[in-house]
Design a protein around this motif. Structure first.
Motif, PDB file in Angstrom:
ATOM      1  N   THR A  66       9.095   0.615  -3.961  1.00 43.71           N
ATOM      2  CA  THR A  66       8.939  -0.457  -4.954  1.00 43.71           C
ATOM      3  C   THR A  66       7.783  -0.122  -5.892  1.00 43.71           C
ATOM      4  O   THR A  66       7.897  -0.231  -7.124  1.00 43.71           O
ATOM      5  CB  THR A  66       8.672  -1.810  -4.246  1.00 43.71           C
ATOM      6  N   VAL A  67       6.656   0.319  -5.294  1.00 41.61           N
ATOM      7  CA  VAL A  67       5.460   0.640  -6.096  1.00 41.61           C
ATOM      8  C   VAL A  67       5.791   1.690  -7.162  1.00 41.61           C
ATOM      9  O   VAL A  67       5.458   1.531  -8.344  1.00 41.61           O
ATOM     10  CB  VAL A  67       4.317   1.141  -5.159  1.00 41.61           C
ATOM     11  N   LEU A  68       6.504   2.756  -6.748  1.00 43.06           N
ATOM     12  CA  LEU A  68       6.809   3.826  -7.715  1.00 43.06           C
ATOM     13  C   LEU A  68       7.720   3.326  -8.839  1.00 43.06           C
ATOM     14  O   LEU A  68       7.651   3.814  -9.963  1.00 43.06           O
ATOM     15  CB  LEU A  68       7.464   5.019  -6.995  1.00 43.06           C
ATOM     16  N   ARG A 123      -8.174   4.209  -2.252  1.00 42.84           N
ATOM     17  CA  ARG A 123      -7.622   5.541  -1.936  1.00 42.84           C
ATOM     18  C   ARG A 123      -6.292   5.765  -2.654  1.00 42.84           C
ATOM     19  O   ARG A 123      -5.825   6.887  -2.760  1.00 42.84           O
ATOM     20  CB  ARG A 123      -7.396   5.681  -0.436  1.00 42.84           C
ATOM     21  N   MET A 124      -5.660   4.650  -3.062  1.00 47.00           N
ATOM     22  CA  MET A 124      -4.398   4.750  -3.794  1.00 47.00           C
ATOM     23  C   MET A 124      -4.647   4.705  -5.312  1.00 47.00           C
ATOM     24  O   MET A 124      -3.720   4.579  -6.094  1.00 47.00           O
ATOM     25  CB  MET A 124      -3.467   3.589  -3.414  1.00 47.00           C
ATOM     26  N   GLY A 125      -5.913   4.774  -5.722  1.00 48.99           N
ATOM     27  CA  GLY A 125      -6.244   4.797  -7.150  1.00 48.99           C
ATOM     28  C   GLY A 125      -6.166   3.444  -7.825  1.00 48.99           C
ATOM     29  O   GLY A 125      -6.082   3.359  -9.055  1.00 48.99           O
ATOM     30  N   VAL A 126      -6.192   2.352  -7.036  1.00 47.33           N
ATOM     31  CA  VAL A 126      -6.135   1.003  -7.628  1.00 47.33           C
ATOM     32  C   VAL A 126      -7.163   0.080  -6.974  1.00 47.33           C
ATOM     33  O   VAL A 126      -8.054   0.533  -6.241  1.00 47.33           O
ATOM     34  CB  VAL A 126      -4.719   0.360  -7.517  1.00 47.33           C
ATOM     35  N   THR A 127      -7.061  -1.193  -7.243  1.00 47.46           N
ATOM     36  CA  THR A 127      -7.903  -2.221  -6.616  1.00 47.46           C
ATOM     37  C   THR A 127      -6.945  -3.248  -6.000  1.00 47.46           C
ATOM     38  O   THR A 127      -5.750  -3.224  -6.288  1.00 47.46           O
ATOM     39  CB  THR A 127      -8.805  -2.900  -7.676  1.00 47.46           C
ATOM     40  N   LYS A 166       2.076  11.081  -0.686  1.00 49.18           N
ATOM     41  CA  LYS A 166       2.317  10.890   0.756  1.00 49.18           C
ATOM     42  C   LYS A 166       1.030  10.884   1.586  1.00 49.18           C
ATOM     43  O   LYS A 166       0.939  11.553   2.618  1.00 49.18           O
ATOM     44  CB  LYS A 166       3.281  11.949   1.284  1.00 49.18           C
ATOM     45  N   ILE A 167       0.020  10.151   1.136  1.00 50.69           N
ATOM     46  CA  ILE A 167      -1.228  10.040   1.908  1.00 50.69           C
ATOM     47  C   ILE A 167      -0.936   9.253   3.174  1.00 50.69           C
ATOM     48  O   ILE A 167      -0.184   8.283   3.140  1.00 50.69           O
ATOM     49  CB  ILE A 167      -2.304   9.232   1.131  1.00 50.69           C
ATOM     50  N   LYS A 168      -1.579   9.651   4.301  1.00 51.28           N
ATOM     51  CA  LYS A 168      -1.533   8.821   5.511  1.00 51.28           C
ATOM     52  C   LYS A 168      -2.922   8.260   5.749  1.00 51.28           C
ATOM     53  O   LYS A 168      -3.894   9.010   5.796  1.00 51.28           O
ATOM     54  CB  LYS A 168      -1.094   9.650   6.712  1.00 51.28           C
TER      55      LYS A 168
HETATM   56  C1  LIG Z   1       0.415  -3.026  -3.193  1.00 57.72           C
HETATM   57  C2  LIG Z   1      -0.357  -1.781  -3.007  1.00 57.72           C
HETATM   58  C3  LIG Z   1      -1.838  -2.036  -3.157  1.00 57.72           C
HETATM   59  O1  LIG Z   1      -2.648  -1.371  -2.510  1.00 57.72           O
HETATM   60  O2  LIG Z   1      -2.187  -2.876  -3.981  1.00 57.72           O
HETATM   61  C4  LIG Z   1      -0.095  -1.181  -1.641  1.00 57.72           C
HETATM   62  O3  LIG Z   1      -0.155  -1.830  -0.637  1.00 57.72           O
HETATM   63  S1  LIG Z   1       0.305   0.436  -1.680  1.00 57.72           S
HETATM   64  C5  LIG Z   1       0.737   0.863  -0.023  1.00 57.72           C
HETATM   65  C6  LIG Z   1      -0.486   1.212   0.799  1.00 57.72           C
HETATM   66  N1  LIG Z   1      -0.046   1.718   2.046  1.00 57.72           N
HETATM   67  C7  LIG Z   1       0.148   3.022   2.284  1.00 57.72           C
HETATM   68  O4  LIG Z   1      -0.119   3.881   1.410  1.00 57.72           O
HETATM   69  C8  LIG Z   1       0.714   3.412   3.647  1.00 57.72           C
HETATM   70  C9  LIG Z   1       1.017   4.884   3.723  1.00 57.72           C
HETATM   71  N2  LIG Z   1       1.503   5.222   5.044  1.00 57.72           N
HETATM   72  C10 LIG Z   1       0.683   5.623   6.032  1.00 57.72           C
HETATM   73  O5  LIG Z   1      -0.534   5.713   5.889  1.00 57.72           O
HETATM   74  C11 LIG Z   1       1.356   6.029   7.322  1.00 57.72           C
HETATM   75  O6  LIG Z   1       2.779   6.060   7.117  1.00 57.72           O
HETATM   76  C12 LIG Z   1       1.032   5.047   8.485  1.00 57.72           C
HETATM   77  C13 LIG Z   1       1.359   3.582   8.141  1.00 57.72           C
HETATM   78  C14 LIG Z   1      -0.430   5.194   8.899  1.00 57.72           C
HETATM   79  C15 LIG Z   1       1.939   5.401   9.712  1.00 57.72           C
HETATM   80  O7  LIG Z   1       1.845   6.785  10.049  1.00 57.72           O
HETATM   81  P1  LIG Z   1       2.826   7.377  11.188  1.00 57.72           P
HETATM   82  O8  LIG Z   1       2.548   8.840  11.243  1.00 57.72           O
HETATM   83  O9  LIG Z   1       2.684   6.558  12.430  1.00 57.72           O
HETATM   84  O10 LIG Z   1       4.293   7.095  10.669  1.00 57.72           O
HETATM   85  P2  LIG Z   1       5.036   7.701   9.386  1.00 57.72           P
HETATM   86  O11 LIG Z   1       4.067   8.085   8.326  1.00 57.72           O
HETATM   87  O12 LIG Z   1       5.979   8.749   9.855  1.00 57.72           O
HETATM   88  O13 LIG Z   1       5.821   6.394   8.880  1.00 57.72           O
HETATM   89  C16 LIG Z   1       7.131   6.062   9.278  1.00 57.72           C
HETATM   90  C17 LIG Z   1       7.951   5.830   8.025  1.00 57.72           C
HETATM   91  O14 LIG Z   1       7.402   4.699   7.344  1.00 57.72           O
HETATM   92  C18 LIG Z   1       7.212   5.027   5.987  1.00 57.72           C
HETATM   93  N3  LIG Z   1       6.151   4.196   5.399  1.00 57.72           N
HETATM   94  C19 LIG Z   1       4.939   3.919   5.907  1.00 57.72           C
HETATM   95  N4  LIG Z   1       4.251   3.114   5.074  1.00 57.72           N
HETATM   96  C20 LIG Z   1       5.064   2.878   4.007  1.00 57.72           C
HETATM   97  C21 LIG Z   1       4.934   2.138   2.802  1.00 57.72           C
HETATM   98  N5  LIG Z   1       3.843   1.427   2.515  1.00 57.72           N
HETATM   99  N6  LIG Z   1       5.992   2.122   1.954  1.00 57.72           N
HETATM  100  C22 LIG Z   1       7.124   2.812   2.237  1.00 57.72           C
HETATM  101  N7  LIG Z   1       7.288   3.546   3.340  1.00 57.72           N
HETATM  102  C23 LIG Z   1       6.276   3.580   4.217  1.00 57.72           C
HETATM  103  C24 LIG Z   1       6.843   6.508   6.041  1.00 57.72           C
HETATM  104  O15 LIG Z   1       7.004   7.112   4.774  1.00 57.72           O
HETATM  105  C25 LIG Z   1       7.843   7.005   7.057  1.00 57.72           C
HETATM  106  O16 LIG Z   1       9.108   7.123   6.440  1.00 57.72           O
HETATM  107  P3  LIG Z   1      10.034   8.411   6.667  1.00 57.72           P
HETATM  108  O17 LIG Z   1      10.348   8.331   8.148  1.00 57.72           O
HETATM  109  O18 LIG Z   1      11.215   8.165   5.788  1.00 57.72           O
HETATM  110  O19 LIG Z   1       9.185   9.574   6.293  1.00 57.72           O
END
Ligand SMILES: C[C@@H](C(=O)O)C(=O)SCCNC(=O)CCNC(=O)[C@H](O)C(C)(C)COP(=O)(O)OP(=O)(O)OC[C@H]1O[C@@H](n2cnc3c(N)ncnc32)[C@H](O)[C@@H]1OP(=O)(O)O
Length: 288
Positions: free
Chosen positions: A101-103, A168-172, A284-286
């Motif tokens: 959705t974000v992208l 870390r995602m470049g936003v607030t 794809k940051i974790k």
């Molecule tokens: C609104 C905006 C904001 O900040 O204002 C946001 O919230 S931006 C969103 C901020 N959140 C993130 O950036 C979360 C990024 N994800 C992570 O850091 C990691 O996935 C963890 C949540 C720590 C989980 O790591 P772990 O190694 O246990 O599992 P994984 O990475 O294989 O995740 C399992 C599946 O869930 C997906 N997945 C995880 N978080 C997701 C997200 N926010 N949106 C879409 N897909 C996501 C992964 O891509 C993966 O999909 P596949 O199996 O298909 O590869």
């Protein structure tokens, strides 16, 4: 050649008009996946809201953002209700905005629409007359961490992680979580967490007053049961009195939220879709 070009130009303009005339809800509803489910237990007066997109650690799609608003609308009218528990399906509360959705909405106007909708919805959740508890389990990140701050209490599993990772995602923060974090942990704590975007464990969250209770859940499913038991100790009274007590707290604290939220939204849209955000969202940051 010219008529074809004019036709395609006309089509572009019509698409643009169609997009800008959609309400924020209809705009967000286009980004499908997952669900937000409500279950009201009339005997106890305790409702459960499930963030349900477990394959993505319960990331919130646009469609789920719309459903969350519907759930809040329902709870606002529950005169016999006392409390609500917010939890995620399958072990994490919520990994934030769904990156798909974000992208798809990566420009300040579209990001501003999401921000306006989520600020409004989470502020209404924050101001529900019911006592609210978020179960922080597994990963609670970005918008997910913001979501947890819209509840009165955060009960945290000892092994859970929470991070306000927007920087870390470049936003607030764009869902009102910045304002609420300052109210919860004070200026210094909020500054540290928001600027660094670091991910915290349960014990540190408790020290900072971000978590209210740390529990040892047996497994992903037992969190709801344990939290409802914890909650029942606190909401023994008549629903009307529980709701009145909550209103007293709200009345004492949240007079200027609208102004604060507008400020947070202006800052958010100044970075949303910018170069740092674009780079982070496609990398794809974790956050561990
Ligand atoms: C609104 C905006 C904001 O900040 O204002 C946001 O919230 S931006 C969103 C901020 N959140 C993130 O950036 C979360 C990024 N994800 C992570 O850091 C990691 O996935 C963890 C949540 C720590 C989980 O790591 P772990 O190694 O246990 O599992 P994984 O990475 O294989 O995740 C399992 C599946 O869930 C997906 N997945 C995880 N978080 C997701 C997200 N926010 N949106 C879409 N897909 C996501 C992964 O891509 C993966 O999909 P596949 O199996 O298909 O590869």
């Amino acid at each position: 050649m010219l008529p074809a070009l004019l036709r395609s130009f006309g089509h572009g303009i019509r698409q643009l008009r169609k997009c800008s005339t959609l309400s924020n809800r209809d705009f967000l509803a286009q980004f499908k996946g997952g669900s937000v489910d409500l279950n009201k237990d009339v005997d106890s007066g305790i409702a459960t809201v499930t963030i349900n997109n477990p394959d993505r650690h319960n990331a919130m799609t646009g469609e789920m953002m719309v459903q969350l608003e519907d759930v809040v609308t329902d709870l606002e009218c529950w005169a016999k209700g006392k409390a609500v528990v917010l939890h995620g399906a399958g072990g994490s509360l919520c990994s934030g905005g769904d990156l798909k959705t974000v992208l798809a909405i990566m420009d300040p106007v579209k990001g501003g629409r999401m921000s306006a909708h989520m600020q409004k919805t989470l502020n209404r959740l924050y101001c529900l007359p019911l006592l609210s508890v978020a179960i922080v389990q597994g990963h609670t990140l970005g918008g997910g961490a913001e979501l947890s701050t819209a509840c009165d209490f955060r009960v945290m599993d000892r092994n859970a992680k929470i991070g306000f990772v927007a920087s870390r995602m470049g936003v607030t923060p764009g869902w009102g979580g910045g304002m609420r974090l300052v109210q919860l942990v004070g200026r210094n704590g909020a500054m540290d967490l928001l600027v660094s975007g670091r991910v915290l464990g349960a014990e540190e969250s408790l020290k900072l007053n971000l978590a209210c209770e740390v529990m040892d859940f047996k497994d992903a499913e037992s969190g709801v049961e344990d939290t409802v038991a914890w909650l029942k100790e606190r909401v023994r009274g008549d629903p009307a009195v529980v709701q009145a007590a909550k209103k007293v707290v709200l009345n004492g604290m949240y007079m200027h939220n609208e102004v604060l939220l507008q400020g947070e939204r202006d800052i958010f849209t100044s970075v949303w879709g910018g170069p740092a955000h674009q780079a982070a969202a496609s990398s794809k940051i974790k956050h561990k």
